[in-house]
Design a protein around this motif. Structure first.
Motif, short mmCIF file in Angstrom:
data_model
loop_
_atom_site.label_atom_id
_atom_site.label_comp_id
_atom_site.label_asym_id
_atom_site.label_seq_id
_atom_site.Cartn_x
_atom_site.Cartn_y
_atom_site.Cartn_z
N ILE A 163 62.42 27.79 43.72
CA ILE A 163 62.53 27.20 45.05
C ILE A 163 62.50 28.30 46.08
CG2 ILE A 163 63.95 25.80 46.59
CD1 ILE A 163 62.86 24.19 44.35
N THR A 164 61.35 28.52 46.69
CA THR A 164 61.21 29.51 47.74
C THR A 164 61.65 28.90 49.07
OG1 THR A 164 58.95 28.84 48.26
CG2 THR A 164 59.25 30.49 46.51
N PRO A 165 61.93 29.73 50.08
CA PRO A 165 62.26 29.20 51.40
C PRO A 165 61.17 28.27 51.95
CG PRO A 165 62.86 31.50 51.30
CD PRO A 165 62.11 31.20 50.03
N GLU A 166 59.91 28.58 51.66
CA GLU A 166 58.82 27.74 52.14
C GLU A 166 58.84 26.36 51.48
OE1 GLU A 166 58.51 30.89 51.18
OE2 GLU A 166 58.22 31.75 53.19
N ILE A 167 59.11 26.32 50.18
CA ILE A 167 59.21 25.03 49.48
C ILE A 167 60.41 24.26 50.00
CG2 ILE A 167 59.66 23.94 47.25
CD1 ILE A 167 58.03 26.15 45.94
N GLU A 168 61.51 24.97 50.22
CA GLU A 168 62.69 24.32 50.77
C GLU A 168 62.38 23.71 52.13
OE1 GLU A 168 67.29 25.35 52.16
OE2 GLU A 168 65.90 26.97 51.57
N TYR A 169 61.66 24.47 52.97
CA TYR A 169 61.31 23.98 54.31
C TYR A 169 60.43 22.74 54.23
CZ TYR A 169 59.27 23.97 59.00
OH TYR A 169 58.84 23.60 60.25
N GLN B 244 71.97 22.06 55.91
CA GLN B 244 71.00 22.66 55.00
C GLN B 244 69.85 23.30 55.77
OE1 GLN B 244 71.53 22.71 51.59
NE2 GLN B 244 69.82 24.16 51.57
N ALA B 245 69.44 22.64 56.87
CA ALA B 245 68.36 23.18 57.69
C ALA B 245 68.76 24.49 58.36
CB ALA B 245 67.94 22.15 58.73
N PHE B 246 69.99 24.57 58.86
CA PHE B 246 70.46 25.82 59.46
C PHE B 246 70.49 26.94 58.41
CE2 PHE B 246 72.25 23.40 63.11
CZ PHE B 246 71.84 24.24 64.14
N ASP B 247 70.89 26.60 57.19
CA ASP B 247 70.92 27.59 56.12
C ASP B 247 69.50 28.05 55.78
OD1 ASP B 247 72.54 29.00 54.07
OD2 ASP B 247 71.36 27.82 52.67
N SER B 248 68.57 27.12 55.75
CA SER B 248 67.17 27.46 55.50
C SER B 248 66.61 28.33 56.62
CB SER B 248 66.34 26.18 55.36
OG SER B 248 64.97 26.47 55.17
N GLN B 249 67.02 28.04 57.84
CA GLN B 249 66.55 28.81 59.00
C GLN B 249 66.90 30.29 58.86
OE1 GLN B 249 66.42 27.40 63.40
NE2 GLN B 249 68.44 28.30 63.16
N THR B 250 68.07 30.58 58.31
CA THR B 250 68.46 31.99 58.14
C THR B 250 67.59 32.68 57.09
OG1 THR B 250 70.14 31.43 56.47
CG2 THR B 250 70.83 31.47 58.77
N ARG B 251 67.19 31.95 56.05
CA ARG B 251 66.34 32.55 55.02
C ARG B 251 64.90 32.71 55.49
NH1 ARG B 251 69.71 29.45 51.81
NH2 ARG B 251 68.29 27.67 51.73
N LEU B 252 64.44 31.80 56.32
CA LEU B 252 63.07 31.89 56.84
C LEU B 252 62.97 32.90 57.98
CD1 LEU B 252 62.10 28.11 56.91
CD2 LEU B 252 60.98 29.88 55.56
N THR B 253 64.13 33.26 58.54
CA THR B 253 64.22 34.19 59.68
C THR B 253 63.38 33.74 60.87
OG1 THR B 253 62.42 35.64 58.89
CG2 THR B 253 64.67 36.12 58.11
N LYS C 81 61.68 27.84 69.57
CA LYS C 81 60.57 28.40 68.80
C LYS C 81 60.46 27.71 67.44
CE LYS C 81 61.23 33.03 70.77
NZ LYS C 81 61.64 34.39 70.47
N HIS C 82 59.28 27.78 66.88
CA HIS C 82 59.10 27.27 65.53
C HIS C 82 57.88 27.87 64.92
CE1 HIS C 82 57.29 24.35 68.39
NE2 HIS C 82 56.28 24.41 67.56
#
Length: 404
Positions: free
Chosen positions: A6-12, A122-131, A403-404
Motif C-alpha cells: 500500500i503506497t501513499p498513491e494507492i492510499e490516496y 485518515q486523509a490528514f495522515d495520508s497528506q503527511t505521507r504525500l507531502t 493546493k492539491h
C-alpha cells in the motif's frame, strides 16, 4: 494486502473512492426530500425540525468519536460507522412513521459524523505521507459524489419510487465501502493505547472554542445545508416546478462546488486565501440573494424566469463558497496542538450545535412566513463571512487549504 504493497498513491486513490461514495451515499436521499415529507405527512416547519434532529446524533458523535479514532484507530471506526449508517438509511427509506423515523435519523446522524471524522483523519495522515495538501481536492471528490446522486435522482423522479432507488443505492455503497476500507486496513491510523485523549476528563477539558473558525464555517456551510434541505422543496412547492427539473438548482450548486474545489489553485496563486474567500462569499451570497428575491417578486407570474434566476444564483453561490469550508478545516488543524481526529471532532461539534439552531430557524421561518424568506438567512450569513476569514492565514493553513 501486505503493508508494503500500500503506497501513499494507492492510499490516496482509495481515499478518493471513499470520499466519492461518502458523498454519493449520504446525499442520495436529499433530492427525495419532497417524497419523504409527503410520506410522513408533515408541514415545512415539522419536516425541517425533524430533519434537524439528525444533528443530535452528530453532536454526540462529534463529542466522542475523535477521541475514539485516536484510541482505537481509524479502521474500526470506518467499518462500524459504515455498517450502522447504511442499516439506518435502509430503515429511513422504508418507514412512514415519524415516531420511528426520528430515533433512526438520530442514529444516522451519529454514523455520518463518525465516518466523517474517521475518513478525514485518515486523509490528514495520508497528506503527511504525500507531502502535499489533498484535503480540498478530496472534499471536491465528495461533492462529485453528491452531484452524481443528484443527477441520478433527477432522472429517476417520477419513474422509480424513492424506496426502490435508495435501497439499491445503499446496498451498493455499503458493499463498496467495505471493500475499500479493508484495502486501507494495513495502513489505517493505529490505536494510541497509551494516550489519554479518550478519557472522559480529557474529552471535556480538551474542548477548544475558536470563534473565528466556528463563525467562518457556519457562514460558509449555511448555503450548502440550506440547498440540501430545501432547494427541491422550494422549486416544487414555492415555484411550482414539476418532475426531475426540481433538482436543477441543487445540481448546479454542487457542480459549481466541484469546479471551485478542484480549480481553486488557479486563483490562489494570484491572491491570498482570505481575500479569495472574501470575494467568493460576497459574490456567491449576493447572487443567491438575487435569485431568492426574484422568486419572491416574480414567482407567481413568471415562474420559469424566477426559477432560472434562482438556479443561476445557486450556481454562483456554489462556486463562490466551494473551497471555504475545507479551507477552514485545514486552518483549524493548523491552529490546534491536538490530534487531527480530535480537532475535526471538536470543530464539527461546535458547528453541529450552530447548524442545529440554524436549521430550526430556517424551518420555522419557512413555516410562519415563506420558504423564500427563510432562504434569505443563509445568503446573509454568506455575506457575513469576511468577518472571520483572517483565520485562514493561520500557521500551516496558508496555502495548504487550497493546493492539491
Amino acid at each position: 494486502m501486505k503493508k508494503e504493497e500500500i503506497t501513499p498513491e494507492i492510499e490516496y486513490k482509495t481515499l478518493i473512492k471513499l470520499f466519492f461514495l461518502f458523498g454519493f451515499g449520504i446525499m442520495s436521499w436529499i433530492p427525495r426530500f419532497p417524497d419523504f415529507k409527503d410520506r410522513l405527512g408533515l408541514t415545512n416547519g415539522q419536516f425541517g425540525s425533524i430533519i434537524s434532529l439528525g444533528n443530535v446524533g452528530g453532536f454526540i458523535s462529534l463529542l466522542t468519536v475523535g477521541h475514539i479514532v485516536h484510541k482505537l484507530g481509524s479502521y474500526k471506526v470506518l467499518m462500524a460507522s459504515t455498517c450502522s449508517l447504511y442499516f439506518g438509511f435502509f430503515l429511513l427509506a422504508n418507514i412512514s412513521s415519524s415516531l420511528i423515523f426520528i430515533p433512526v435519523l438520530i442514529s444516522v446522524g451519529y454514523s455520518i459524523s463518525a465516518f466523517h471524522i474517521a475518513v478525514n483523519s485518515q486523509a490528514f495522515d495520508s497528506q503527511t505521507r504525500l507531502t502535499k495538501p489533498i484535503i480540498v481536492k478530496l472534499h471536491g471528490i465528495w461533492t462529485m459524489g453528491a452531484v452524481s446522486t443528484g443527477l441520478l435522482s433527477g432522472f429517476l423522479i417520477g419513474r422509480v419510487s424513492a424506496s426502490v432507488q435508495l435501497n439499491v443505492v445503499y446496498l451498493l455503497v455499503l458493499l463498496l465501502n467495505i471493500k475499500y476500507i479493508n484495502k486501507l486496513r494495513s495502513i489505517a491510523l493505529p490505536p494510541q493505547i497509551e494516550d489519554d485523549h479518550y478519557s472522559v476528563k480529557r474529552m471535556i477539558t480538551s474542548i477548544q472554542f475558536d470563534g473565528l473558525i466556528a463563525g467562518g464555517m457556519i457562514c460558509a456551510i449555511s448555503l450548502e445545508i440550506a440547498m440540501g434541505d430545501w432547494s427541491n422543496i422550494f422549486a416544487r412547492e414555492y415555484l411550482g416546478i414539476k418532475g426531475g427539473l426540481i433538482t436543477l438548482p441543487y445540481i448546479l450548486f454542487m457542480s459549481a462546488m466541484i469546479a471551485g474545489r478542484l480549480g481553486i489553485s488557479r486563483i490562489i496563486v494570484r491572491m491570498p486565501i482570505n481575500r479569495a474567500a472574501n470575494i467568493g462569499a460576497i459574490t456567491g451570497g449576493t447572487f443567491f440573494l438575487i435569485g431568492v428575491t426574484a422568486s419572491i417578486l416574480f414567482g407567481d407570474t413568471h415562474k420559469y424566469w424566477a426559477f432560472g434566476l434562482f438556479s443561476l444564483g445557486c450556481f454562483v453561490a456554489g462556486l463562490g463558497t466551494s473551497f471555504i469550508t475545507p479551507s477552514f478545516f485545514n486552518a483549524a488543524s493548523a491552529r490546534s496542538s491536538l490530534p487531527s481526529s480530535v480537532v475535526i471532532g471538536q470543530v464539527g461539534l461546535i458547528n453541529n450545535f450552530l447548524i442545529f439552531g440554524g436549521k430550526w430557524v430556517i424551518a420555522w421561518t419557512a413555516q410562519f412566513t415563506s420558504l423564500a424568506v427563510a432562504l434569505l438567512i443563509p445568503a446573509l450569513l454568506a455575506l457575513s463571512l469576511p468577518l472571520f476569514t483572517k483565520a485562514l492565514l493561520s500557521g500551516n493553513s496558508k496555502g495548504e487549504a487550497v493546493k492539491h
